[in-house]
Motif scaffolding. Structure first.
Motif, short mmCIF file in Angstrom:
data_model
loop_
_atom_site.label_atom_id
_atom_site.label_comp_id
_atom_site.label_asym_id
_atom_site.label_seq_id
_atom_site.Cartn_x
_atom_site.Cartn_y
_atom_site.Cartn_z
N ILE A 90 1.07 -1.33 -0.06
CA ILE A 90 -0.08 0.04 -0.11
C ILE A 90 0.87 1.36 0.15
N ALA A 91 0.64 2.21 -0.89
CA ALA A 91 1.44 3.17 -0.98
C ALA A 91 0.79 4.54 -0.32
N VAL A 92 1.21 4.66 0.91
CA VAL A 92 0.70 5.77 1.88
C VAL A 92 1.74 6.97 1.79
N GLY A 93 1.19 7.99 0.97
CA GLY A 93 2.00 9.45 0.88
C GLY A 93 3.40 9.23 0.67
N GLY A 94 3.78 8.30 -0.17
CA GLY A 94 5.01 7.78 -0.58
C GLY A 94 5.80 6.86 0.04
N PHE A 95 5.16 6.31 1.22
CA PHE A 95 5.69 5.07 2.08
C PHE A 95 5.14 3.86 1.92
N LYS A 96 5.75 3.04 1.89
CA LYS A 96 5.28 1.63 1.57
C LYS A 96 4.83 1.04 3.02
N VAL A 97 3.60 0.49 2.84
CA VAL A 97 2.83 -0.15 4.02
C VAL A 97 2.48 -1.47 3.51
N PHE A 98 2.77 -2.44 4.36
CA PHE A 98 2.48 -3.75 4.01
C PHE A 98 1.51 -4.47 4.83
N PRO A 99 0.30 -4.86 4.11
CA PRO A 99 -0.97 -5.52 4.78
C PRO A 99 -0.62 -6.52 5.93
N SER A 100 0.33 -7.57 5.53
CA SER A 100 0.63 -8.69 6.30
C SER A 100 1.11 -8.05 7.64
#
Length: 560
Positions: A459-469
């Motif tokens: 998930i791309a949150v404002g340029g940061f990578k966030v991973f659902p797992s």
């Protein structure tokens, strides 16, 4: 040769040639050459205090000598848990001069996240600040990990005299006192030396300059191993894009965080290479960024789409605030066409959309600074960068004619592999060191690349990578949660935001969605926090009983 390489050879829209070559150069050589060319030129402007190239190089040499005196040397991993402050630049280049490896850590990390990556990388020493948002976390990691030392700097010490006094008087609550114990050293004490220790020979193509953590294709953090040549080549590739380079004084507003690979290449390394000036801000704040734009009149402003939107929405914003800007590089997340049009109309500055990954040292392709820009595309590849498409199911063969395929990349900026993860290397590389990006795209008749989908769950949150797992793993710690899935859904400001969907255990005391949301967000980094927790009777599953993120996304979109 890919089907598109003849286009880039004959109709290349960037300055220079697509098949240019970038000889091996170390990051230390790059910095020292720039300093020799203009030693008294300003490199950093931090809240009005300027640091010249010569002064910054001297600070880096003192860092290297101080670390050497502590027993550190080539191959050691040394971490930066810092925002954009002068300490970062001196420590970054000082570590490289030592022949050691920089490990970037986000100041947003929780204790668990920082501890895990310190352990994985084998980081021995960590640079941080006495800020209350950082030092308490670093102290907990020092106590609970194999980390040997902390070096702690002071923001007040880096500010102009008047602002330094103001900070000490009125913002003391934001500072955590540095404990007096042998494992914790003041930055000022580390650099209290002449900076004249013996230099270290560096092999640009073999010696590792940076370990940059990324989620990769599975969501498990992995360290991308980047050599000196990887970083210096990407800095040269990016600098070459600017048609005015060498013709005008280069200045850039550095509000993107240096710990992020985008800023590391496009703000720090590239500007050092060009002899330009970086106006630094510790973090993005629209009001403060506008004030710095008015004060310093920089020429360029790299950012992520949410940042550009926040500047346009800021109270008191005037079009004249942006009159010095000529180019704005957008990355980290897709740039909405409406935002691009509005930004260019109001500011008069051109927004250039590009694309890259941690595994590519930052940048793979961009639209041209001048000439044909195609909204919704990531432009043409950088010089010396090869791009082709492979089948989404079988990366050993090409996709069917005219159909999208996974984007794979090769070039001098592509990482050597993941830190201590040969299993992950086997998955991410195909053929002769072609990097699988996990993104699905098309390449048009002009050689412009368009991303149409992605294989990753990131998930791309404002340029940061966030991973659902990773968010799901925290959810499962709650006794009431039986099943959980996290989706990235569109958000007008952030690009995407995580949304959590859970099924509760009927044998446990029930909890509401808002209550669970508060509990969850209290354990996540700021960029990972979910927008909502939705309680559902069930979550969709595949035929073999596995929770289906794809089917849930389809249901949520249908409900919307």
């Amino acid at each position: 040769m890919s089907d598109f390489e003849h286009v880039w050879r004959t109709a290349y829209r960037h300055p220079g040639r697509w098949d240019d070559v970038f000889p091996p150069v170390s990051m230390v050589t790059l910095f020292e050459a720039s300093t020799a060319a203009h030693p008294q030129a300003p490199l950093l402007d931090f809240m009005g205090r300027k640091y010249s190239y010569a002064e910054t190089l001297d600070g880096a040499r003192r860092v290297a000598c101080g670390l050497k005196a502590l027993g550190y040397g080539p191959g050691d991993r040394i971490g930066l848990f810092l925002p954009n402050v002068p300490h970062y630049v001196a420590a970054y280049y000082g570590i490289l001069m030592l022949g050691a490896t920089v490990v970037n850590f986000s100041p947003l990390y929780s204790v668990d996240e920082l501890s895990a990556q310190v352990a994985d990388s084998g980081t021995k020493l960590l640079f941080t600040l006495s800020a209350s948002a950082l030092l308490p976390t670093a102290l907990k990691v020092l106590e609970a990990s194999a980390l040997e030392r902390l070096v702690v700097g002071s923001i007040a010490g880096a500010l102009p005299a008047a602002k330094s006094l103001f900070y000490r008087w009125f913002r003391g609550s934001e500072v955590t006192p540095r404990p007096e114990e042998p494992r914790i050293l003041a930055f000022s004490r580390l650099i209290a030396n002449p900076g004249q220790c013996e230099s270290v020979a560096i092999d640009p193509e073999r010696d590792v300059a940076l370990i940059q953590y990324t989620g990769g294709t599975t969501g498990t953090p992995k360290g991308a191993v980047l050599t000196h040549q990887n970083l210096s080549a990407n800095a040269r590739q990016v600098a070459q894009l600017d048609p005015d380079m060498g013709k005008t004084q280069d200045s850039i507003l550095g509000v993107l965080p240096f710990f992020h690979v985008f800023a590391n290449t496009c703000v720090l390394n590239r500007t050092v290479l060009t002899g330009g000036e970086i106006v630094m801000l510790p973090r993005f704040n629209a009001k403060q960024a506008l004030a710095e734009l008015r004060r310093t009149r920089p020429r360029s402003l790299p950012g992520v789409p949410t940042m550009y939107q926040a500047l346009l929405d800021a109270p008191g914003m005037k079009p004249s605030d942006f009159s010095s800007l000529k180019f704005c590089i957008s990355g980290g997340a897709p740039l909405p066409a409406q935002l691009k049009e509005e930004w260019e109309r109001i500011t008069g500055a051109r927004v250039i959309e590009g694309y890259g990954l941690s595994e590519s040292s930052g940048v793979v392709s961009t639209n041209p600074y001048d000439g044909l820009n195609k909204p919704g595309t990531i432009g043409q590849p950088l010089a010396a960068t090869r791009v082709r498409l492979v089948d989404k199911e079988d990366p050993t063969r090409a996709p069917p004619q005219g159909e999208p395929g996974e984007i794979v990349v090769s070039g001098p900026q592509i990482m050597q592999g993941y830190w201590n993860r040969p299993d992950a290397d086997a998955e991410v590389f195909v053929d002769d060191h072609w990097l699988r990006t996990g993104d699905v795209g098309l390449i048009d008749e002009d050689g412009y690349i368009r991303i149409v989908d992605r294989l990753k769950d990131m998930i791309a949150v404002g340029g940061f990578k966030v991973f659902p797992s990773q968010i799901e793993a925290v959810l499962y710690r709650h006794p009431a949660v039986k099943e959980a899935l996290v989706l990235g859904l569109p958000d007008a400001y952030h690009g995407e935001l995580p949304h959590a969907y859970v099924v509760l255990d009927e044998d446990v005391e029930p909890v509401s969605g808002p209550e669970l949301c508060i509990w969850l967000n209290g354990q996540l980094g700021k960029h990972e926090r979910v927008s909502e927790v939705v309680i559902r009777d069930s979550l969709p599953k595949t035929m073999i009983g596995k929770l289906s993120r794809k089917d849930l996304l389809a249901e949520v979109r249908g409900e919307a």
